[in-house]
Design an enzyme around this catalytic site. Structure first.
Site, mmCIF file in Angstrom:
data_model
loop_
_atom_site.group_PDB
_atom_site.id
_atom_site.type_symbol
_atom_site.label_atom_id
_atom_site.label_comp_id
_atom_site.label_asym_id
_atom_site.label_seq_id
_atom_site.Cartn_x
_atom_site.Cartn_y
_atom_site.Cartn_z
ATOM 1 N N SER A 198 -70.692 12.051 -71.436
ATOM 2 C CA SER A 198 -72.065 11.605 -71.199
ATOM 3 C C SER A 198 -72.205 10.095 -71.035
ATOM 4 C CB SER A 198 -72.960 12.076 -72.346
ATOM 5 O OG SER A 198 -72.528 11.498 -73.556
ATOM 6 N N HIS A 226 -73.612 18.853 -69.943
ATOM 7 C CA HIS A 226 -74.070 17.966 -68.872
ATOM 8 C C HIS A 226 -73.693 18.500 -67.489
ATOM 9 C CE1 HIS A 226 -75.878 14.501 -70.876
ATOM 10 N NE2 HIS A 226 -74.963 14.601 -71.816
ATOM 11 N N LYS A 257 -80.943 20.704 -71.491
ATOM 12 C CA LYS A 257 -80.790 19.652 -70.479
ATOM 13 C C LYS A 257 -81.279 20.192 -69.128
ATOM 14 C CE LYS A 257 -77.570 16.760 -72.965
ATOM 15 N NZ LYS A 257 -76.611 17.242 -73.963
HETATM 16 C C1 LIG Z 1 -76.450 17.298 -75.440
HETATM 17 C C2 LIG Z 1 -75.136 17.807 -75.841
HETATM 18 C C3 LIG Z 1 -74.983 18.696 -76.901
HETATM 19 C C4 LIG Z 1 -76.154 19.075 -77.793
HETATM 20 O O1 LIG Z 1 -76.975 19.978 -77.153
HETATM 21 P P1 LIG Z 1 -78.313 20.468 -77.918
HETATM 22 O O2 LIG Z 1 -78.591 21.796 -77.323
HETATM 23 O O3 LIG Z 1 -79.337 19.441 -77.638
HETATM 24 O O4 LIG Z 1 -77.972 20.531 -79.365
HETATM 25 C C5 LIG Z 1 -73.747 19.202 -77.173
HETATM 26 N N1 LIG Z 1 -72.658 18.845 -76.440
HETATM 27 C C6 LIG Z 1 -72.745 17.986 -75.423
HETATM 28 C C7 LIG Z 1 -71.544 17.622 -74.641
HETATM 29 C C8 LIG Z 1 -73.991 17.424 -75.088
HETATM 30 O O5 LIG Z 1 -74.076 16.553 -74.091
#
Ligand SMILES: *Cc1c(COP(=O)(O)O)cnc(C)c1O
Length: 414
Positions: A198, A226, A257
């Protein structure tokens, strides 16, 4: 007792403030979208994970409303007691079809999914081999298992151990870790990676990882948070993007997301693994079921993405345009193809203050972006992380690029 803790915390908070590391949250006074309201002013949002523009999409909002009408607000139960509705099974099936897996298990978040997946599957003799830059939730999930751990240098596939110039510490490549895990006679080995990282927006070398997994008889787990919904020609994620569909054993991902952005996540993969997690995954057994509104909207998101690739195509085109024009304008951008576009300030003096000043000034121009500094990114790697969305129009993109150039000239960055 609290008096002691209070003064201690107050001091530490003041330290954060002094170092400009305190996280001040800006308040949004509208729905999440390309255009949002902040302090009564309309600004363009360039820092959400709203990759496909589904966060406030009318069809998703409608689907959520309808599901509240038909299946209620909450389940007041974990799944196995009385918290499973027909729609939860439908969503699990739909996610499996979308990702091309046997089965899927829902969680309240991907953080929970990663917290659930390791401990039941990997015991004290097993090997978890994990990329140094994996997400915090993977790090925490791995900690919950008793398995042996190897951390490999970010995206380094080689059979080497050498000094990492950025940390001064010895670091191993993935193949070296696999060989060591073999020598330790670990019954199971699993390679764990984010599909897309990210902070830099770089994509894992899944082809290299799957090849090594085959050579050393290891499983592969990819966190595609992502990626799900837009990476790959049909948006199925990094496995599709990297041409390794069917070779990844376990996928974890989020609905928070690209797939609507509310909450929820899952683990998807082989039937027996998913069955085992339903029986042994602690955040599944001991935490409440995903609410119907979220299930309804996520079903709708997958429906939209299965019918047409229009949104991910638009996102791809927007990303190309933004990256190309910002690079031509002279900004220092980490090259790549992901909508995460990091604009780097490390080569200028006072880079972390510069990134903060830049973000504040460009907000006055109506562009909302967030600066990232240590400890979120390494020292000297200060950046503004722009995230492109399918909901950005050409006008939005042009306005943002013009604002970046204006402030860039003012602050002598371009
Ligand atoms: C955003 C993210 C998470 C967390 O996701 P949530 O559903 O908001 O808990 C986990 N792993 C990665 C790689 C992320 O980018």
């Amino acid at each position: 007792m609290y008096g002691k803790m209070k003064s201690n915390l107050a001091n530490q908070l003041q330290d954060l403030e002094n170092q400009k590391l305190y996280k001040h949250e800006r308040i949004i006074e509208s729905v999440q979208a390309a255009e949002i309201t902040v302090k009564g002013k309309k600004v363009l949002n360039f820092c959400a994970n709203n990759y496909l523009g589904l966060s406030s999409h009318p069809e998703l909002v409608k689907a959520a409303h309808e599901m509240i009408d038909h299946r209620g607000y909450g389940l007041s139960s974990v799944r196995f007691i009385c918290g499973t509705q027909d729609i939860h099974k439908q969503l699990e099936q739909k996610v499996s079809e979308f990702l091309g897996t046997d089965d899927t298990i829902l969680f309240s978040s991907c953080f929970d999914a990663n917290g659930a997946v390791f401990e039941p599957l990997f015991g004290a003799d097993d090997a978890i081999i994990t990329d140094a830059l994996n997400h915090a939730s993977i790090i925490d999930g791995v900690r919950l298992s008793k398995a042996k751990r190897w951390v490999y240098k970010h995206s380094d596939m080689r059979n080497v151990e050498e000094e990492d110039p950025t940390t001064g510490k010895l670091a191993k490549g993935l193949e070296r870790c696999l060989i060591e895990a073999d020598e330790a006679k670990c019954p199971y080995k699993v390679i764990v990676t984010d599909g897309v990282f990210s902070m830099d927006g770089d994509i894992a070398n899944l082809k290299g990882i799957c090849d090594l997994a085959e050579k050393y008889d290891a499983l592969v787990l990819v966190d595609d948070s992502h990626s799900t919904g837009f990476m790959g020609k049909k948006g199925r994620g990094t496995a599709e993007h990297c041409g390794v569909v069917g070779r990844v054993d376990i996928i974890t991902t989020t609905f928070g997301k690209a797939l609507g952005g509310a909450s929820g996540g899952c683990v998807s993969g082989h039937k027996e693994i998913i069955d085992w997690l339903r029986n042994r995954g602690r955040p599944y057994l001991f935490s409440n079921t995903v609410p119907p509104a979220v299930v309804g909207a996520t079903l709708k998101a997958l429906d939209i993405l299965t019918k047409s690739t229009e949104l991910r195509d638009r996102l791809e085109a927007n990303t190309k345009k933004f990256r190309k024009e910002m690079t031509a304008a002279g900004f220092d951008i980490i090259p790549g193809e992901h909508p995460i576009t990091p604009i780097m300030f490390g080569k200028y003096p006072n880079s972390s203050e510069l990134a903060v000043t830049f973000a504040n000034k460009i907000l006055d121009e109506g562009i909302y972006v967030t600066p990232f500094s240590f400890p979120v990114v390494p020292r000297g790697k200060d950046r503004i992380r722009v995230q492109i969305s399918a909901s950005h129009t050409d006008e939005h993109l042009d306005k943002a690029i013009a604002a970046f150039i204006k402030i860039g000239k003012e602050l002598k960055v371009v």
